[in-house]
Scaffold this active site. Structure first.
Site, PDB file in Angstrom:
ATOM      1  N   GLU A 184       3.931  -0.607  34.899  1.00  0.00           N
ATOM      2  CA  GLU A 184       2.841  -1.719  35.506  1.00  0.00           C
ATOM      3  C   GLU A 184       1.381  -1.697  34.845  1.00  0.00           C
ATOM      4  O   GLU A 184       0.286  -1.276  35.747  1.00  0.00           O
ATOM      5  CB  GLU A 184       2.876  -1.682  36.719  1.00  0.00           C
ATOM      6  CG  GLU A 184       4.449  -2.034  37.374  1.00  0.00           C
ATOM      7  CD  GLU A 184       4.441  -2.367  38.979  1.00  0.00           C
ATOM      8  OE1 GLU A 184       3.525  -1.684  39.632  1.00  0.00           O
ATOM      9  OE2 GLU A 184       5.093  -2.970  39.271  1.00  0.00           O
ATOM     10  N   GLU A 205       5.695   7.009  49.258  1.00  0.00           N
ATOM     11  CA  GLU A 205       6.843   5.700  49.124  1.00  0.00           C
ATOM     12  C   GLU A 205       7.874   6.184  49.833  1.00  0.00           C
ATOM     13  O   GLU A 205       9.056   5.505  49.649  1.00  0.00           O
ATOM     14  CB  GLU A 205       7.048   5.353  47.784  1.00  0.00           C
ATOM     15  CG  GLU A 205       5.667   5.062  46.969  1.00  0.00           C
ATOM     16  CD  GLU A 205       6.170   4.271  45.526  1.00  0.00           C
ATOM     17  OE1 GLU A 205       5.471   3.224  45.443  1.00  0.00           O
ATOM     18  OE2 GLU A 205       6.827   5.005  44.842  1.00  0.00           O
ATOM     19  N   LYS A 206       7.785   6.965  50.817  1.00  0.00           N
ATOM     20  CA  LYS A 206       9.150   7.339  51.517  1.00  0.00           C
ATOM     21  C   LYS A 206       9.681   6.418  52.441  1.00  0.00           C
ATOM     22  O   LYS A 206      10.865   6.513  53.015  1.00  0.00           O
ATOM     23  CB  LYS A 206       9.107   8.691  52.325  1.00  0.00           C
ATOM     24  CG  LYS A 206       7.639   8.729  52.969  1.00  0.00           C
ATOM     25  CD  LYS A 206       7.611  10.393  53.655  1.00  0.00           C
ATOM     26  CE  LYS A 206       6.487  10.587  54.367  1.00  0.00           C
ATOM     27  NZ  LYS A 206       5.211  10.720  53.401  1.00  0.00           N
ATOM     28  N   TRP A 249       4.398  -1.105  51.467  1.00  0.00           N
ATOM     29  CA  TRP A 249       2.798  -1.336  51.288  1.00  0.00           C
ATOM     30  C   TRP A 249       2.146  -2.591  51.621  1.00  0.00           C
ATOM     31  O   TRP A 249       1.143  -2.811  51.548  1.00  0.00           O
ATOM     32  CB  TRP A 249       2.527  -1.086  49.747  1.00  0.00           C
ATOM     33  CG  TRP A 249       3.495  -1.957  48.635  1.00  0.00           C
ATOM     34  CD1 TRP A 249       4.602  -1.223  48.087  1.00  0.00           C
ATOM     35  CD2 TRP A 249       3.751  -3.337  48.458  1.00  0.00           C
ATOM     36  NE1 TRP A 249       5.447  -2.280  47.564  1.00  0.00           N
ATOM     37  CE2 TRP A 249       4.929  -3.384  47.505  1.00  0.00           C
ATOM     38  CE3 TRP A 249       2.846  -4.360  48.627  1.00  0.00           C
ATOM     39  CZ2 TRP A 249       5.074  -4.733  47.191  1.00  0.00           C
ATOM     40  CZ3 TRP A 249       3.096  -5.546  48.227  1.00  0.00           C
ATOM     41  CH2 TRP A 249       4.182  -5.577  47.500  1.00  0.00           C
ATOM     42  N   GLU A 288      12.347  -4.466  38.385  1.00  0.00           N
ATOM     43  CA  GLU A 288      12.147  -3.715  39.623  1.00  0.00           C
ATOM     44  C   GLU A 288      12.346  -5.033  40.890  1.00  0.00           C
ATOM     45  O   GLU A 288      11.556  -5.838  40.636  1.00  0.00           O
ATOM     46  CB  GLU A 288      10.981  -3.142  40.125  1.00  0.00           C
ATOM     47  CG  GLU A 288      10.753  -1.714  39.327  1.00  0.00           C
ATOM     48  CD  GLU A 288       9.542  -1.070  39.497  1.00  0.00           C
ATOM     49  OE1 GLU A 288       8.813  -1.365  40.821  1.00  0.00           O
ATOM     50  OE2 GLU A 288       8.853  -0.465  38.827  1.00  0.00           O
TER      51      GLU A 288
HETATM   52  C1  GLA Z   1       5.568  -0.705  41.897  1.00  0.00           C
HETATM   53  C2  GLA Z   1       5.893   0.311  41.039  1.00  0.00           C
HETATM   54  C3  GLA Z   1       6.787   1.330  41.454  1.00  0.00           C
HETATM   55  C4  GLA Z   1       6.957   1.306  43.047  1.00  0.00           C
HETATM   56  C5  GLA Z   1       7.023  -0.046  43.661  1.00  0.00           C
HETATM   57  C6  GLA Z   1       6.887  -0.115  45.087  1.00  0.00           C
HETATM   58  O1  GLA Z   1       6.618  -1.913  41.448  1.00  0.00           O
HETATM   59  O2  GLA Z   1       6.361   0.116  39.640  1.00  0.00           O
HETATM   60  O3  GLA Z   1       6.688   2.594  41.041  1.00  0.00           O
HETATM   61  O4  GLA Z   1       5.687   2.065  43.573  1.00  0.00           O
HETATM   62  O5  GLA Z   1       6.092  -0.696  43.449  1.00  0.00           O
HETATM   63  O6  GLA Z   1       7.373  -1.210  45.659  1.00  0.00           O
END
Ligand code: GLA
Length: 680
Positions: free
Chosen positions: A152, A356-357, A316, A308
């Site tokens: 990203e 991110e848990k 988040w 993804e």
């Molecule tokens: C992004 C990141 C991932 C993760 C997701 C969570 O897409 O690439 O590593 O953090 O968000 O939604």
């Protein structure tokens, strides 16, 4: 250019795999469960830099070697990452000059990922070195199917405002403008007497007291995209020195506004995208469809990869709502319907540590005795049934114009109304077409549009003169163009085109705009549904945000404002030009929500244009039924609460083998995919 990765089993299924967070005995359970779920591809090593290079120049590949071999022994292919989105802590300590600085001049902290300056030479050297080491080591490994550079680009460090970035920006400006006189002319620095005497005087657009050269801001946005692309190219080229497998990096279309993905498109071998729903939005499946269509368009119509998405809640958003029953399946299959040859998730196994848990995963904390796991296994089986879809294309007869530069320009300060937003207007037109069951492509305004029966330009404030001419040629050759308000106002330097608005489109639309009359916050304006003068009987359309005084110069009024500052003046116009027509909508109109369309909304407005353009579409379906044709497969996704029967469908149901002879019934919340018979 290498094409799509060769994978067993057709559609790629899997996700980000972060085994370094777990002891080795868990890895064996992972691969066993991956096989149970039908996983055939994982993205590996995305955040491993600090583990692979624990100290500068010191490498340790032992753990990665073992996991790569384990996946190989289980027949699971690898999308191998370069870990450069998360530089190690030692990098930050050793190279303080590479720290990210925000627009306010604050140095951004570590303890996170993406915390580096994209123009840093130290970052360039270190990221190239680790990419090269990984490529050299794993290039020939049979489990490696493709490469996943970084993660990203620009997600959290799109623009850096440090001195290193300032220097790099000056070099970029020299390249773009040649000499400082040309820069002054392009940026219009006679305004406020801000002429630059040399490139050295140019500063990044850091926080300024009041208003700032808008062309400076636009060039900084372009420069920043190029800085990220340069980082990508360096790593990609390092990989190519060892390996000719496809290389990608995961885009965030359309939710990373600072990245101009038209600029990125030619850099990758296969376009891949990350998409997350805004869980609080009732119509988020329409936003998903838009993201997928835009991704396919960035990919030039070729199959792309959903790199993804989530099985359930993310972590988040303010309120991280779980997906509803069937939603993960609908989301996944909607991406495939719109051109993805993969369904990949963040992430395989839910994390115990760190930020991110609470993010969902394919394997949740609850383990395999869970509804989510059962859904994951069932989806794997569905995707095996869709192997025949792979490689096929989606055809669209309508294009929506999308230009990131225009998006940025309309978001700058001091526009006529903060309420008129590019993304909001695109979504309104997209939704109207989605509800009409029309599949759309997105196109840059300078692209060849001749393949489309109809083109929509939703509030494209920045349009170059060349783009205006392109749209004119499109109409003259028989195309049907719909333009919404505040389009074609400025050129690439945010300078107003000469003469009355909309300078880039006056002749195409056969009109000019004498004055803008944006509405007060929450204000509306009535639009008559009559024959051009408006009948004021209150059963017309309702405009929001915007009104303006249109002067006809060849076009005729189709609808008029029946109230507000422009009462009695045109609100919707039509211009016959060459073999085509150009329509103009001088306010913000919206599609009616689910099931409430009565023709007096944006859909009702677009229908006659769709008919004139001869855009084929089913007429008798509820607007909660999503219908997309991909190659020989018809995808029917039911977002409503009642079963829907779709007529004119003959073929074989992909999931259940059912024979459809003239119709298919899609259960509430369900998805039916039919491989169409014969010539249908
Ligand atoms: C992004 C990141 C991932 C993760 C997701 C969570 O897409 O690439 O590593 O953090 O968000 O939604």
């Amino acid at each position: 250019m290498p094409g799509y990765p060769a994978l067993p089993g057709g559609i790629a299924y899997g996700g980000d795999y972060n085994p370094e967070q777990w002891p080795e005995e868990v890895w064996r359970e992972d691969v066993r469960l991956m096989r149970e779920a039908g996983v055939n591809l994982v993205s590996l090593g995305i955040f491993n830099w600090g583990l692979l290079e624990p100290a500068e120049g010191v490498h340790d590949f032992g753990r990665l070697d073992r996991i790569v071999d384990l996946l190989d022994s289980a027949g699971i292919m690898i999308d191998l990452a370069t870990p450069t989105s998360s530089p190690p802590t030692w990098f930050r300590t050793a190279h303080p000059g590479a720290r990210l600085v925000d627009r306010e001049g604050r140095v951004i902290a570590g303890g996170s990922r993406h915390s580096f300056c994209p123009s840093s030479p130290a970052y360039a050297a270190a990221s190239e070195r680790i990419a090269e080491r990984i490529a050299a080591r794993y290039a020939g490994h049979p489990a490696v199917a493709m490469w996943h550079v970084h993660n990203e680009y620009g997600w959290a460090n799109a623009r850096c405002y440090c001195e290193t970035s300032a220097e790099a920006f000056r070099a970029w400006l020299r390249e773009r403008h040649g000499d400082v006189a040309a820069l002054n002319a392009a940026w219009g620095t006679t305004f406020w007497g801000l002429a630059y005497g040399s490139f050295e005087e140019v500063e990044p657009p850091r926080i300024a007291p009041a208003g700032q050269l808008t062309a400076l801001q636009l060039d900084y946005a372009r420069f920043s995209v190029d800085a990220h692309i340069a980082n990508f190219r360096r790593e990609r080229d390092a990989i190519r020195r060892f390996c000719d497998l496809p290389v990608t990096t995961n885009f965030m279309i359309p939710n990373c506004e600072p990245m101009d993905y038209w600029r990125w498109a030619g850099e990758v071998d296969v376009v891949s995208n990350d998409h997350y729903l805004d869980a609080g939005r009732a119509d988020n499946h329409i936003e998903l469809a838009m993201a997928a269509d835009l991704t396919r368009s960035v990919a030039g119509g070729r199959p792309w990869m959903l790199m993804e998405h989530s099985t359930g809640a993310v972590n988040w958003q303010p309120r991280n709502l779980a997906k509803r029953p069937g939603e993960m399946r609908r989301n996944s299959l909607a991406h495939v319907a719109r051109g993805s040859d993969s369904v990949l998730f963040f992430q395989w196994r839910a994390s115990r540590h760190g930020a991110e848990k609470f993010h969902s995963a394919m394997l949740p904390h609850a383990g395999t005795d869970s509804g989510l796991w059962r859904d994951v296994v069932a989806l794997g089986a569905d995707l095996r049934g869709l192997a025949g879809v792979r490689g096929s294309r989606v055809e669209a007869e309508v294009a929506l114009v999308w230009d990131w530069e225009s998006y940025w320009a309309l978001e700058l300060e001091w526009r006529p109304s903060v309420d008129l937003r590019f993304r909001e207007r695109v979504e309104a037109y997209y939704e109207a077409l989605w509800r009409e069951h029309v599949t759309v492509d997105f196109a840059h305004p300078s692209a060849d549009l001749s393949a489309y029966r109809m083109v929509v330009v939703p509030s494209s404030y920045l349009l170059t003169e060349a783009a205006g001419k392109n749209l004119r040629r499109y109409v003259e050759a028989g195309g049907h163009l719909v333009v919404s308000c505040f389009s074609g106002i400025v050129d690439e330097n945010d300078t107003i085109h000469p003469g009355a608005h909309p300078g880039a489109l006056r002749d195409v639309l056969g009109l000019s705009v004498e004055e803008f009359h944006p509405l007060p916050e929450g204000g509306t304006v009535p639009v008559g549904d009559g024959d051009g003068v408006g009948n004021g009987d209150g059963d017309g359309l309702t405009g929001r945000i915007w009104s303006e005084r249109v002067r006809l110069a060849g076009a005729r009024a189709v609808h008029a404002f029946t109230g507000g500052p422009d009462a009695g003046h045109p609100a919707v116009t039509r211009h016959e030009l060459g073999a085509g027509t150009a329509w103009y909508v001088a306010t913000a109109l919206d599609p009616a929500p689910d099931g409430t369309d009565n023709g007096r909304d944006l859909r009702g407005l677009l229908r006659p244009v769709l008919d004139l353009a001869g855009v084929p579409r089913p007429r008798d379906l509820p607007d909660t039924l999503e219908l997309v044709r991909r190659g020989r497969h018809l995808f029917l996704l039911n977002h409503g609460d009642e079963p829907v029967t779709v007529r004119g469908v003959s073929g074989t149901g992909v999931f259940d083998g059912a024979a459809h002879a003239g119709s298919a019934t899609v259960p509430a919340g369900g998805v039916t995919v039919v491989e169409l018979a014969g010539d249908t």
